[in-house]
Motif scaffolding. Structure first.
Motif: not given
Length: 452
Positions: A127-135, A143-149, A176-185
């Motif tokens: 039922g929760d949502e987490v925003i992250t990068s597609p890249y 890590a998000i879908i393992t918890s079924r978010a 929305t419960k969290a944001i996961i920024p991804v530091y590409i490179g």
């Protein structure tokens, strides 16, 4: 001036005084395409490669002290961290936290496991949502879908390859419960903007710093800006042990919850308290990591020095533009060294032609991530799962599918070229000059690229 006809002489003339001085000090050989044959001719068309029979620095880092540490661990018979809280894993956790100025560290079996542990420890679930990068690597979404978010993907800034803060805010919903920024490179996102959004909407921030060891932004190490920071020690990473990961943070209660989750839900006191997989790092991995820590700061500094040199050499060259860095970026982890390929400056040759040409010159550029995660099969898979159909409304799932139109990510995927940097950027100045020499040779022969 027509940039499509930019010659080496004109290119050097366009540089600022500082860059021109650097260019003079490390002059690029002139590749005259009119001379024909030999070094002037593209290696892919029968010429002599810029770099031939010259190896790059080996990675992962190995020395005899590391080997001795593994032997010592083997002979000790203590192979699991639960057999000795002060063993190699426990010692590594303390030392790694110190490197970042963090209060606590929990080691895991991989970077993906570190991220998954954080999602679960924060109580994020169905039922929760987490925003992250597609890249990013699939591990971020896993890590998000393992918890079924629900992993909500924000579009990119196509020049930084990081998700765009404005689109992140557009994707926020009441769930929305969290944001996961991804530091590409290993390069920071626009973290001032991300943290402001998180504060405004009362969201948690889990930093996917898996590629960003020791990088800093506005006086803080990446991984210490949000609530939790996650790292990877997979064999290709800048600190490596084959597989392995870590979580750092300053909130003692939250970090204890992370420990409990990664210890199959069992606390340090031995109480079985919550949901969790067994994500523990073993003592052999801890031993290899302890052996890699001496010299890690020096290797980090050398990668950044070589990347800065490359950036200066390429300044004002329109054909390949180094990864955009946001204001506040002080240093980068440099898992890869990334650039945007502008084919209009290479006689409109497709990126694949450029890559074929420069690889033949002995420089291992690649395209990195072929397509964003919004174009992968997992999206339709989770939308068909009973758990997602029960926990999210049909309207929400329909909108979710529609939001998988991420044109800036598609653009980034089509234009980015990269060098794996963990080993490569530990090279000598001569090694790094070879990269520039090859780029300029291919540029001088741009009218031949479509023959490949």
């Amino acid at each position: 001036m027509d940039t499509n006809d930019l010659s080496r002489r004109k290119f050097i003339g366009k540089l600022g005084a500082g860059s021109a001085a650097m260019m003079a000090a490390y002059a690029i050989p002139s590749y005259s395409i009119s001379a024909g044959g030999g070094i002037d001719k593209l290696a892919a068309l029968g010429g002599t490669p810029v770099r031939k029979n010259v190896s790059w620095p080996k990675w992962p880092y190995i020395d005899e002290k590391m080997v001795e540490g593994i032997v010592k661990t083997t002979r000790s018979g203590i192979w699991s961290r639960i057999d000795d809280p002060d063993g190699t894993v426990g010692t590594f956790e303390k030392e790694y936290a110190k490197l970042f100025g963090a209060s606590y560290c929990v080691a895991t079996g991989s970077g993906t496991q570190a991220l998954s542990t954080c999602v679960e420890a924060l109580g994020i679930g169905p039922g929760d949502e987490v925003i992250t990068s597609p890249y990013t690597d699939m591990g971020t979404v896993s890590a998000i879908i393992t918890s079924r978010a629900l992993p909500v993907l924000a579009d990119l800034d196509a020049d930084s390859y990081q998700f765009d803060a404005a689109d992140v805010e557009q994707k926020i919903t009441p769930n929305t419960k969290a944001i996961i920024p991804v530091y590409i490179g290993g390069v920071p996102c626009d973290m001032d903007a991300i943290m402001a959004i998180a504060k405004k909407h009362r969201l948690k921030v889990i930093e996917d710093s898996c590629q960003a060891h020791l990088a800093s932004y506005n006086g803080k190490k990446l991984g210490t800006i949000g609530d939790l920071g996650c790292f990877s020690f997979q064999a290709s990473k800048q600190i490596a042990c084959g597989e392995g990961g870590a979580i750092i943070g300053n909130d003692q209660a939250l970090m204890e919850q992370c420990y409990t989750v990664q210890n199959h839900g069992t606390s340090r006191e031995g109480k079985h308290e919550t949901i969790g997989a067994k994500y523990r790092m073993n003592e052999f991995e801890g031993s290899v990591l302890m052996g890699q820590l001496p010299g890690v700061k020096e290797r980090f500094a050398l990668r950044n020095e070589n990347a800065s040199y490359l950036n200066a050499r390429l300044k004002d060259f329109p054909g390949l533009v180094p990864q955009k860095r946001y204001v506040g970026t002080e240093s980068a982890g440099l898992y890869i060294y990334a650039l945007t390929y502008h084919k209009e400056h290479f006689n409109n040759a497709d990126r694949s032609k450029f890559l074929k040409a420069i690889n033949a010159e002995g420089i291992g550029f690649g395209g990195y991530i072929e397509q964003g995660l919004h174009r992968e099969p997992w999206v339709d898979h989770i939308l068909g799962l009973r758990s997602y159909k029960e926990m999210y409304t049909a309207k929400r799932l329909k909108k979710y599918k529609e939001d998988m139109h991420l044109p800036q990510c598609d653009l980034a995927c089509s234009r980015m070229v990269s060098l794996w940097a963990s080993g490569t950027l530990l090279g000598s100045r001569r090694d790094i000059d070879h990269i520039i020499d090859a780029i300029m040779k291919v540029y001088d022969n741009r009218d031949k690229l479509n023959l490949l």
